[in-house]
Design a protein around this motif. Structure first.
Motif, short mmCIF file in Angstrom:
data_model
loop_
_atom_site.label_atom_id
_atom_site.label_comp_id
_atom_site.label_asym_id
_atom_site.label_seq_id
_atom_site.Cartn_x
_atom_site.Cartn_y
_atom_site.Cartn_z
N SER A 107 54.32 49.05 -43.75
CA SER A 107 54.54 49.69 -42.46
C SER A 107 56.02 49.59 -42.10
O SER A 107 56.59 48.49 -42.15
CB SER A 107 53.69 49.02 -41.38
N VAL A 108 56.60 50.71 -41.74
CA VAL A 108 58.01 50.74 -41.34
C VAL A 108 58.17 51.65 -40.14
O VAL A 108 57.29 52.48 -39.86
CB VAL A 108 58.93 51.25 -42.48
N SER A 129 64.93 57.45 -44.86
CA SER A 129 64.81 58.31 -43.68
C SER A 129 63.35 58.69 -43.44
O SER A 129 63.04 59.86 -43.21
CB SER A 129 65.68 59.57 -43.85
N LEU A 130 62.48 57.72 -43.52
CA LEU A 130 61.06 57.98 -43.42
C LEU A 130 60.69 58.52 -42.05
O LEU A 130 61.29 58.15 -41.02
CB LEU A 130 60.27 56.71 -43.73
N THR A 162 53.45 59.30 -43.43
CA THR A 162 52.33 58.36 -43.47
C THR A 162 51.20 58.91 -44.31
O THR A 162 50.72 60.02 -44.08
CB THR A 162 51.83 58.08 -42.04
N ALA A 163 50.77 58.14 -45.30
CA ALA A 163 49.72 58.58 -46.22
C ALA A 163 49.44 57.48 -47.22
O ALA A 163 50.18 56.49 -47.31
CB ALA A 163 50.15 59.85 -46.97
N THR A 222 52.79 53.56 -43.99
CA THR A 222 52.61 53.90 -42.58
C THR A 222 53.97 53.88 -41.90
O THR A 222 54.67 52.87 -41.95
CB THR A 222 51.66 52.92 -41.89
N VAL A 223 54.33 55.00 -41.29
CA VAL A 223 55.61 55.12 -40.61
C VAL A 223 55.35 55.34 -39.13
O VAL A 223 54.70 56.31 -38.74
CB VAL A 223 56.44 56.28 -41.19
N SER A 224 55.86 54.46 -38.31
CA SER A 224 55.64 54.55 -36.87
C SER A 224 56.87 55.14 -36.19
O SER A 224 58.00 54.94 -36.63
CB SER A 224 55.32 53.18 -36.30
#
Length: 123
Positions: A11-12, A84-85, A90-91, A120-122
């Motif tokens: 997660s980032v 640069s997410l 997210t996948a 997972t990108v928040s």
């Protein structure tokens, strides 16, 4: 017999970076093409990046300039460097290998797939 094992997900926050790894064994080690795909809940599979045995790489438009696919042949490992997410990245990410000949790598005949690693990108 498992042939591919992914790792490196997590997660980032948006704008961050992750590097995914995929260790290959058996027939998958000598694949003509390897690829990363991803699938988010409720969405279709997306082919993210391909790399040929000779190192030629191609990317889906949405990740160009942000993701880099590479491989370490000595260590039988495939990588996906992601920077640069964005939340839309997210996948579940999967590593795939095509052992049969291909002049150009496309989204066909990938006999091997790993079990996946979640990104997972928040926002």
């Amino acid at each position: 017999q498992d042939q591919l094992w992914e790792s490196g997900g997590g997660s980032v926050q948006a704008g961050g970076s992750l590097t995914l790894s995929c260790a290959a064994s058996g027939d998958a080690q000598n694949a003509y093409c390897m690829a990363w795909t991803r699938q988010a809940p409720g969405k279709e599979r997306e082919w993210v990046a391909f790399i040929a045995r000779d190192g030629r790489a191609t990317y889906t438009e949405s990740v160009k300039g942000r993701f880099t696919i590479s491989k370490d042949n000595a260590k039988n490992t495939l990588f996906l460097q992601m920077s640069s997410l964005k939340p839309e990245d997210t996948a579940m990410y999967y590593c795939r290998a095509r052992p049969t000949f291909a002049r150009d790598c496309d989204a066909t005949f990938y006999d091997y797939r790993g079990s996946g690693t979640q990104v997972t990108v928040s926002s």
